[in-house]
Each structure stands twice: as structure tokens, then as C-alpha cells.
Design a protein around this motif. Structure first.
Motif, short mmCIF file in Angstrom:
data_model
loop_
_atom_site.label_atom_id
_atom_site.label_comp_id
_atom_site.label_asym_id
_atom_site.label_seq_id
_atom_site.Cartn_x
_atom_site.Cartn_y
_atom_site.Cartn_z
N SER A 146 0.84 -1.20 0.00
CA SER A 146 0.00 0.00 0.00
C SER A 146 0.88 1.25 0.00
O SER A 146 2.07 1.20 0.34
CB SER A 146 -0.89 0.01 1.24
OG SER A 146 -0.10 0.18 2.41
N GLU A 157 0.70 3.63 2.06
CA GLU A 157 1.08 3.92 3.45
C GLU A 157 2.34 3.15 3.83
O GLU A 157 3.29 3.71 4.42
CB GLU A 157 -0.07 3.55 4.40
CG GLU A 157 -1.27 4.46 4.30
CD GLU A 157 -2.16 4.16 3.09
OE1 GLU A 157 -3.02 4.99 2.76
OE2 GLU A 157 -1.98 3.09 2.47
N THR A 169 5.32 4.59 1.84
CA THR A 169 5.82 5.86 2.39
C THR A 169 6.69 5.62 3.61
O THR A 169 7.75 6.24 3.77
CB THR A 169 4.64 6.78 2.75
OG1 THR A 169 3.86 7.02 1.58
CG2 THR A 169 5.14 8.10 3.32
#
Length: 650
Positions: A608, A610, A613
């Protein structure tokens, strides 16, 4: 365990320090009465430097070095034949490195004035080294690091057959200011195209350069002379046709400290050891200096030998493993040096494409084996869809690389703006708007501002440059294309300009001087061949991708396509194909691809945004990657280990 090292130069002292870190007792024996200041400077690779930097915390001393980031080869008339970027190379003054290493020793661990005489043996095993001053040093193993004229080597194997001296070097240190731009610290070499004569200089600091003149002995006829005055006259006479920059270096040189180096080598020995005595450095292997690898090889010897001694059960196994692990690289350097000498002595029959570049291993890792599926990819450096499809192509190479050969062809998207009309695109402002829309749709950090601030007149210049790059290396050409795309889509650089093309070329380890010449000739011809083939295949959209089996085109697709479409085509024509599991750590993936956007990393790693990152931020905080932000996102790039002390903000 006690090691007796014979030879207190760079190789011997480094070997001693590495063994001491492993808690060995080590005595270094040097034939000179005091540390000599002979030698001027040399180039050191990142591999060698990493070995030396292990010792910095042990003493309050600093290893002096000067980074060198470009190599240029010019003819005496100024015509540049080679220009390449160097990563992790430094120039070091020999006296400063010797002083640095010497600072780690006491009079008890470094014995001066010990000139090797012979060994004492018991049952064919050496038990002690005897020196001409009558002193004796007992030990468990003995390491000969006493240079090219090694007495230890002679004691083990007799005299070696040195090759005849055909090339001499005169070496010196010039006080001419060496560095004007810290981003362009150049190892500059001028080499004649008609005879064996060259002059080079390398910045050793902001105010000094080490220089050398290489010359075919047949040109000298014994004119060098022994005095500083005769040596000076000889250099000026030999280099009379060379440019003013050469004379400026010589004008600032003290010839009383310059010397002549007679270059020679010998064949790789069948072994480096006999019982418990082993050779390393120039005592074990000697190559002519054209490859600039001598000192680095000595340091790598020390590292390899130490590792072997501390991880094997017996001395015999350790010495045998040391030889096996070093043989291929050392023999390659020997052969490379000999070939470079041949090219140097016979310049008229070798083109610039015949040069082996010093310092740089020019390997193309592309697998050219006969794979069952050929993918022909028509693209263009300014095609936004070709940019956002990059994650798909990269993942395809990782998972199905064993089955596919991917060929890159240029399609010529923008000949010029004269009467240009492709869909809704009629002028640069239309492209700016289109790119902003593509950025939002694909969550990719594309900025259309380049088409407002500095619009390209054509995509032909970077396309031709790519075809010229393929003449040097297919792998490097692909890296070059990627870098061009980052520059225009992310950094708003006009990649139709030579200044930007050259930056991308040097970053991709291409020879920019050769690229410049090929753009005007061979690269231009290859580009027109691509255009002709695109016209023949009726290619009108980018990207267009052809799939071929046994040289027969089976199907084609155009535009942005999902990864599953590629997989289905592979399965259709190669039903037994199985994909490779992507098993990369985040750092390893950056080592593989060098740069990625968030969406690219997320797609390849199947995580994902998220999770992506967090992973990228962790690498950034560790100094492993750097980032470049524009208004629509970020691209992250790998930092080579030797460059990680620098800022990670791009």
C-alpha cells in the motif's frame, strides 16, 4: 598466532592493521632506515578507501584525500575522445597515506632497517626471517609485501621473467591550482593519436596536481638525462605540440623531486604461497600502471588474505583460498594493462571505441541469450504514457526476465511544432495541461511546467542521443533514458539541450565525448532506422509494444495497459512460463533500479502507499536514498555507499 610481514609499504602496513584488529600479533619489517617520502600520488577506488577508513577511530589522525569525479581523454589539439563520470575515486598523496598508516605503529611493531636475507626452516616450514643486519624474527606465518623486486618471492620461486620495459613514466607534483569547480574535479589526460606519448594530471588537493608523462622508449633515444634540468628540458621538448594547459602544469613543477618510472610486469604466478610463506601486493602480482589499480589491488589483497586467515581451518587452506579469490581479477588487470599499453604504443590503428577506460569496468549485464519471447517497445523520451508504464515494465523484467528480451526503439513523437497535431495536442500549452492530468490520474509526480517555462522544440535530440548511447552499452542506454525521463517529467529540465543530455549521460556512466560524436553520425542513422521500422509497422501511438516468437510478430498492444495484460500474453505464447518471486529488501530494490517514485515502489513491491511511504522514509533517514520533490510528488534515488556522507536532499 604471530605474523611476520616483510615490507613496510602500504600493502604491508595495511595487512598488519587488519590482522591486529583480529587480535593477531604482528611485526612489520621495513628495509629502509626511516619512512621514505618517495612517490607522489595515486588514484584510490571506493573499495580501497573503505579498507583504509576502518582504522580512523583508532588514532586521532585524518586520512587526506581528494575526490576525482570525471575522467577526460583529449588529443593534443583539444579534441575530446572520452569523458566519463567516476564514482568513489580519490587522489591520495603517497607520503600522506604512508604517514597516516605509520601513525598506528610503534618502534616495537614496525622495525626499520631490516633488509630481508633468508628464512630459517624446520621440516620445510619457515620458522624465522633473517635480515642482513643479523637480526632474526620468529613467527608462525610470513607475508612477503616487499614490492616488485621482492626478495621473498625470489626466495620462494626464484627470479620471475619481467616483460621488457617499453613505456616509461615521468612523475611529479605541480603547484598549479588544480580545482576550480568542486563538482568537476577532472583526471585530465592528453594522448597523441600518432605516437606513444601522453600527459595526464590529477588534482591531489586544491593547490596541487600529480602529473605524469608516458612515452614510448623509442621516442626518447636516451635523452632523458639524470639531472633535474635535463629531465625538465626532455619533458618540454617531448610535449611541445601539447596544449598550454600542459605547459602550465610543468611550469609549476619542481623537477628536482620528479623521477622516471620504468614500467613492466610479469605473468600471474601459479601460486602466491609456499608452506607458511605467502606473497601479496606487487610482490605477488605486478601490472603496468595504465589501469590505475595497483594500490587498490594491494589493499584488496590485505582484506582478502585477512578474511581467509580468520575464517579457515588451516594456513594452507587460507593461502589457497586467497589465491583463488584474487586470481581472476588480478589476471584481468594484468591483461587489461597489457592491452592498454598496446593501444598506447599503436594509437593510429585504434579508434576511440578501441580504448579500455582506466578505472572503470565497462560491463554490460544484459542477458543476450536466446530467450523465447521478444518484446519490441516503441517509445519516446517525452511520452508521458511511456513514463507511467515504467513500473509495469520493471516488474515484468523482475518476474519474467528469464523468458523475454526487451528491445527499445524510438518512435519520434515530436519532430517539431510546425503543423503538429496529435489528438488534442497542438502546442506546448496543451502538453502542459495533458501532463498535469496524467499526473493526477496515475498518482505520478509529473510536472507540466517545462512546457510553459522552457518548451522543447522537438523530441528528436534526446531520442537520437538514446540510439547513440546504445552503441556503448544497452544497459547504460536504458539507465540514460530513465534519467532523461526523470529530468523532464520531475525536474523540469529541457532534455533537448546538449548540456542536459550530457549530465544524464555522465550520471549513467556513459562516455559523453563519444556520445556527442555518435549523435551526429551513427546514432542519427540508427534513429532513422527506428523511424522507418515504426512507419512499416504502422506505429502511431506510444508506447506500442510488439510480441514476437521465433522472429514472428504474434500480437501487439498500444498505450497504457495493466500488468495482467502482459501476463496473459506471456502465458498465451509461453504456457510453461513461471514468474520469479520478487524477494528484495527495500535497499536491494533501489540498488537494482536506482530510482523510483512512490507509486512505482508500491506497484513493484505490491504494498500500500502507506507502507511504501514508511519504507521510503526509513531509507531516507538512514541516508540510503535521497529525494527530489516537485509540486506533484517525489522521486527517490539510491545513494552509493561511498557518497552517503553527503546530503540526501536532491
Amino acid at each position: 598466532m604471530k605474523a611476520v610481514i616483510i615490507g613496510g609499504g602500504i600493502a604491508g602496513m595495511t595487512m598488519a592493521l587488519l590482522l591486529r584488529k583480529q587480535n593477531w600479533e604482528v611485526i612489520v619489517n621495513e628495509r629502509a632506515e626511516s619512512m621514505l617520502n618517495q612517490g607522489h600520488a595515486f588514484l584510490m577506488s571506493a573499495d580501497g578507501l573503505s579498507i583504509l577508513e576502518q582504522f580512523q577511530n583508532e588514532q586521532n589522525c585524518c586520512l587526506q584525500k581528494q575526490n576525482v569525479n570525471l575522467f577526460s581523454l583529449k588529443r593534443p589539439d583539444g579534441d575530446e575522445e572520452i569523458r566519463i563520470k567516476l564514482d568513489g575515486w580519490h587522489c591520495m598523496k603517497r607520503v600522506e597515506l604512508i604517514s597516516y598508516l605509520y601513525s598506528f605503529f610503534s618502534n616495537e611493531t614496525l622495525k626499520m632497517g631490516r633488509k630481508f636475507s633468508h628464512f630459517l626452516y624446520e621440516d620445510k616450514v619457515a620458522t624465522a626471517a633473517v635480515f642482513e643486519n643479523g637480526e632474526i624474527e620468529k613467527g608462525d606465518i610470513f607475508i612477503g609485501a616487499d614490492g616488485s623486486n621482492s626478495k621473498v618471492r625470489e626466495a620462494l620461486f626464484g627470479k620471475v621473467n619481467f616483460t621488457p620495459v617499453e613505456v616509461n613514466e615521468i612523475v611529479g607534483i605541480s603547484k598549479k591550482r588544480a580545482i576550480d569547480d568542486p563538482e568537476k574535479v577532472i583526471f585530465q589526460k592528453f594522448q597523441s593519436k600518432t605516437k606513444g606519448l601522453a600527459f595526464g594530471y590529477i588534482p591531489a588537493s586544491e593547490d596541487e596536481s600529480v602529473w605524469f608523462m608516458q612515452y614510448d622508449l623509442k621516442l626518447a633515444n636516451g635523452q632523458e638525462g639524470a639531472s633535474a634540468a635535463s629531465l625538465k628540458k626532455f619533458c618540454y621538448d617531448m610535449l611541445a605540440e601539447f596544449p598550454d594547459a600542459v605547459r602550465e602544469v610543468l611550469d609549476a613543477n619542481d623537477f628536482s623531486t620528479s623521477y622516471i618510472w620504468k614500467t613492466r610486469d610479469f605473468d600471474t604466478l601459479p601460486t602466491f604461497h609456499k608452506e607458511n610463506v605467502v606473497l601479496m601486493g606487487d610482490a605477488a602480482h605486478l601490472a603496468v600502471p595504465f589501469t590505475s589499480a595497483g594500490t587498490t589491488n594491494a589493499l584488496l589483497d590485505a582484506k582478502t588474505l585477512t578474511n581467509a586467515l580468520t575464517t579457515t581451518a588451516t594456513i594452507e587452506e587460507a593461502f589457497s583460498r586467497f589465491y583463488q579469490e584474487r586470481y581472476a581479477d588480478l589476471t584481468n588487470h594484468l591483461e587489461q594493462g597489457r592491452l592498454l599499453k598496446t593501444i598506447f604504443l599503436e594509437p593510429e590503428i585504434h579508434s576511440e571505441r578501441g580504448y579500455i577506460l582506466p578505472l572503470v569496468s565497462d560491463k554490460d549485464s544484459t542477458d543476450t541469450s536466446n530467450k523465447p519471447l521478444k518484446i519490441t517497445y516503441f517509445t519516446d523520451p517525452i511520452c508521458s504514457t511511456c513514463w507511467v508504464i515504467q513500473p509495469v515494465l520493471r516488474k515484468l523484467k523482475l518476474e519474467y526476465g528469464a523468458y523475454i528480451n526487451l528491445e527499445y526503439l524510438m518512435g519520434g513523437l515530436l519532430p517539431s511544432w510546425d503543423n503538429y497535431e496529435r489528438g488534442t495536442i497542438k502546442n506546448p500549452l496543451d502538453v502542459a495541461q495533458h501532463w498535469e492530468e496524467v499526473s493526477k490520474e496515475h498518482l505520478n509526480p509529473i510536472s507540466g511546467d517545462i512546457w510553459i517555462e522552457d518548451p522543447l522544440e522537438s523530441s528528436y535530440p534526446p531520442s537520437i542521443a538514446f540510439k547513440a548511447a546504445q552503441l556503448q552499452s544497452n544497459d547504460k542506454a536504458i539507465s540514460f533514458l530513465r534519467r532523461l525521463q526523470e529530468m523532464i517529467f520531475i525536474e523540469k529540465k529541457n532534455i533537448s539541450k546538449w548540456t542536459e543530455i550530457e549530465k544524464a549521460a555522465l550520471t549513467s556512466e556513459l562516455d559523453s565525448a563519444l556520445l556527442f560524436k555518435d549523435i551526429k553520425a551513427k546514432g542519427l542513422g540508427l534513429f532513422h532506422e527506428d523511424l522507418d521500422y515504426a512507419k512499416e509497422m504502422n506505429v502511431t501511438a506510444f508506447p506500442t509494444i510488439l510480441f514476437s516468437v521465433d522472429n514472428e510478430i504474434k500480437t501487439s498492444i498500444s498505450g497504457m495497459q495493466p500488468y495482467e495484460k502482459f501476463e496473459s500474453i506471456i502465458k498465451k505464447f509461453l504456457p510453461n512460463a513461471t514468474k520469479t518471486t520478487i524477494d528484495f529488501t527495500p535497499e536491494a530494490l533501489f540498488e537494482r533500479f536506482n530510482s523510483m517514485t512512490e507509486s512505482e515502489y508500491s506497484f513493484i513491491m505490491d504494498t500500500s502507499l502507506e507502507v511504501t511511504t514508511a519504507a521510503l522514509q526509513d531509507l531516507f533517514e538512514k541516508g540510503i536514498i535521497k529525494k527530489f520533490k516537485n509540486k506533484n510528488g517525489t522521486v527517490w534515488s539510491y545513494i552509493l555507499p561511498q557518497n552517503r556522507e553527503k546530503s540526501s536532499v536532491w
